[in-house]
Motif scaffolding. Sequence first.
Motif, PDB file in Angstrom:
ATOM      1  N   SER A  43     -20.067   8.598  16.315  1.00 34.78           N
ATOM      2  CA  SER A  43     -19.994   7.486  15.404  1.00 34.78           C
ATOM      3  C   SER A  43     -19.993   8.505  13.859  1.00 34.78           C
ATOM      4  O   SER A  43     -21.210   8.162  13.560  1.00 34.78           O
ATOM      5  CB  SER A  43     -20.866   6.013  15.254  1.00 34.78           C
ATOM      6  OG  SER A  43     -19.811   5.125  14.934  1.00 34.78           O
ATOM      7  N   GLY A  46     -15.403   6.633  10.557  1.00 37.76           N
ATOM      8  CA  GLY A  46     -14.911   5.417  11.019  1.00 37.76           C
ATOM      9  C   GLY A  46     -14.023   5.907  12.656  1.00 37.76           C
ATOM     10  O   GLY A  46     -13.040   5.253  12.897  1.00 37.76           O
ATOM     11  N   ILE A  47     -14.633   7.064  12.983  1.00 41.51           N
ATOM     12  CA  ILE A  47     -14.182   7.477  14.306  1.00 41.51           C
ATOM     13  C   ILE A  47     -15.999   7.322  15.417  1.00 41.51           C
ATOM     14  O   ILE A  47     -16.436   7.569  15.244  1.00 41.51           O
ATOM     15  CB  ILE A  47     -14.088   8.733  14.122  1.00 41.51           C
ATOM     16  CG1 ILE A  47     -12.697   8.397  13.478  1.00 41.51           C
ATOM     17  CG2 ILE A  47     -13.047   9.620  15.822  1.00 41.51           C
ATOM     18  CD1 ILE A  47     -11.986  10.108  12.722  1.00 41.51           C
ATOM     19  N   ASN A  48     -15.433   6.345  16.717  1.00 40.56           N
ATOM     20  CA  ASN A  48     -16.037   6.703  18.296  1.00 40.56           C
ATOM     21  C   ASN A  48     -15.973   7.380  18.754  1.00 40.56           C
ATOM     22  O   ASN A  48     -14.219   7.210  19.367  1.00 40.56           O
ATOM     23  CB  ASN A  48     -16.027   5.264  18.066  1.00 40.56           C
ATOM     24  CG  ASN A  48     -16.821   4.520  17.458  1.00 40.56           C
ATOM     25  OD1 ASN A  48     -17.653   4.723  16.182  1.00 40.56           O
ATOM     26  ND2 ASN A  48     -16.396   2.773  16.906  1.00 40.56           N
ATOM     27  N   SER A  66     -10.508   4.861  16.012  1.00 41.75           N
ATOM     28  CA  SER A  66     -10.562   4.910  15.148  1.00 41.75           C
ATOM     29  C   SER A  66      -9.473   3.557  14.113  1.00 41.75           C
ATOM     30  O   SER A  66      -8.591   3.442  15.270  1.00 41.75           O
ATOM     31  CB  SER A  66     -10.044   6.084  14.574  1.00 41.75           C
ATOM     32  OG  SER A  66     -10.477   5.789  13.393  1.00 41.75           O
ATOM     33  N   THR A  67      -9.461   3.760  12.945  1.00 46.63           N
ATOM     34  CA  THR A  67      -7.701   2.728  12.789  1.00 46.63           C
ATOM     35  C   THR A  67      -7.366   3.955  11.932  1.00 46.63           C
ATOM     36  O   THR A  67      -8.120   4.401  10.731  1.00 46.63           O
ATOM     37  CB  THR A  67      -8.068   1.306  11.978  1.00 46.63           C
ATOM     38  OG1 THR A  67      -9.282   0.748  12.594  1.00 46.63           O
ATOM     39  CG2 THR A  67      -7.166   0.419  11.191  1.00 46.63           C
ATOM     40  N   TYR A 202     -12.623  13.837  18.308  1.00 42.74           N
ATOM     41  CA  TYR A 202     -13.357  13.853  16.811  1.00 42.74           C
ATOM     42  C   TYR A 202     -12.367  14.859  15.553  1.00 42.74           C
ATOM     43  O   TYR A 202     -11.389  14.195  14.568  1.00 42.74           O
ATOM     44  CB  TYR A 202     -14.891  14.145  17.118  1.00 42.74           C
ATOM     45  CG  TYR A 202     -14.925  13.469  15.036  1.00 42.74           C
ATOM     46  CD1 TYR A 202     -15.176  12.380  14.991  1.00 42.74           C
ATOM     47  CD2 TYR A 202     -15.420  14.878  14.700  1.00 42.74           C
ATOM     48  CE1 TYR A 202     -15.292  12.252  13.822  1.00 42.74           C
ATOM     49  CE2 TYR A 202     -15.640  14.168  13.158  1.00 42.74           C
ATOM     50  CZ  TYR A 202     -15.934  13.038  12.702  1.00 42.74           C
ATOM     51  OH  TYR A 202     -15.864  12.874  11.451  1.00 42.74           O
ATOM     52  N   TYR A 206     -10.003  13.001  13.652  1.00 41.81           N
ATOM     53  CA  TYR A 206      -9.919  12.814  12.159  1.00 41.81           C
ATOM     54  C   TYR A 206      -8.617  13.816  11.561  1.00 41.81           C
ATOM     55  O   TYR A 206      -8.123  13.079   9.835  1.00 41.81           O
ATOM     56  CB  TYR A 206     -11.516  13.708  11.613  1.00 41.81           C
ATOM     57  CG  TYR A 206     -12.158  13.979  10.538  1.00 41.81           C
ATOM     58  CD1 TYR A 206     -12.239  12.499   9.432  1.00 41.81           C
ATOM     59  CD2 TYR A 206     -11.196  14.784   9.164  1.00 41.81           C
ATOM     60  CE1 TYR A 206     -12.616  12.515   8.294  1.00 41.81           C
ATOM     61  CE2 TYR A 206     -11.611  15.249   7.973  1.00 41.81           C
ATOM     62  CZ  TYR A 206     -12.177  13.922   7.237  1.00 41.81           C
ATOM     63  OH  TYR A 206     -12.796  14.499   6.373  1.00 41.81           O
ATOM     64  N   ARG A 209      -5.979  11.130  11.479  1.00 41.11           N
ATOM     65  CA  ARG A 209      -5.843  10.436  10.679  1.00 41.11           C
ATOM     66  C   ARG A 209      -4.897  10.861   8.854  1.00 41.11           C
ATOM     67  O   ARG A 209      -4.529  10.310   8.365  1.00 41.11           O
ATOM     68  CB  ARG A 209      -6.994   9.433  11.178  1.00 41.11           C
ATOM     69  CG  ARG A 209      -6.914   8.898   9.577  1.00 41.11           C
ATOM     70  CD  ARG A 209      -8.890   8.125  10.021  1.00 41.11           C
ATOM     71  NE  ARG A 209      -9.892   8.805   9.207  1.00 41.11           N
ATOM     72  CZ  ARG A 209     -10.462   8.941   9.626  1.00 41.11           C
ATOM     73  NH1 ARG A 209     -11.173   7.264  10.079  1.00 41.11           N
ATOM     74  NH2 ARG A 209     -12.150   9.284   9.109  1.00 41.11           N
TER      75      ARG A 209
END
Length: 227
Positions: A43, A46-48, A66-67, A202, A206, A209
């Motif tokens: 985590s 903001g990425i799990n 993520s958002t 991950y 990232y 995004r």
Amino acid sequence: MSILIFNSPLTHTLKPYCKLFLSVSLFLPIALCAQQDWQLAKSKNGINVYTKYYKSHGLKQLRVESTFTGVNLHTMFAIFKDLDSTHIWTAKLNHAKSLKEYSQTDYINYFLINIPWPLRNRDAIFKVHASFNKQDHSLQIESKAFPEFAAENDTCVRVREAHAVWRFTQIDSGIKVQSSLYADPRGFPGWLVNLFVTDAPYETMYRLRQFSKKNKYKNAKFDFISD
């Protein structure tokens, strides 16, 4: 024993390529399973990243969440259709290309993955289907390995088992992004793949995004996606 394996020359040599295959696998559908089936492995920012073992294969299955802000569903689909730029945000991808397009939402894609000598490169063919759900205003992109679509190249090992889904759901603050995947790279020990199973997914989430903020995709529109 596990410490010795982790620090071995073979592990360090193959680490970036295990990461590469796992990042490419994010394009590969398996169901987004219940939360209680998964263990949080990473985590950050903001990425799990969640993992669990896939059946009896000994390899781990992944889910990444993520958002994204400042984007919409049209933007995300435009990015996934732009294969010429996929290598920019997919960790260590060599290249990707379209082999056949049946419609705006059904197509066949090809990926090439570089592997160091003495192992052969991996290539993969995926059958992709995109769908829009009006009830929850979500876009889903499902991919399945389709190895028999084209003849194999003697210089590569064809990936034969891979299954994944990307899901983008419009929310008040932006887009909720979920990806879930399983893939067998063939020829890699399960323990080696599992050591680095969280890194590339991950990194890819990232990068995606950040890439989604590019202006070139802001005005994209697709008929099957309702605003």
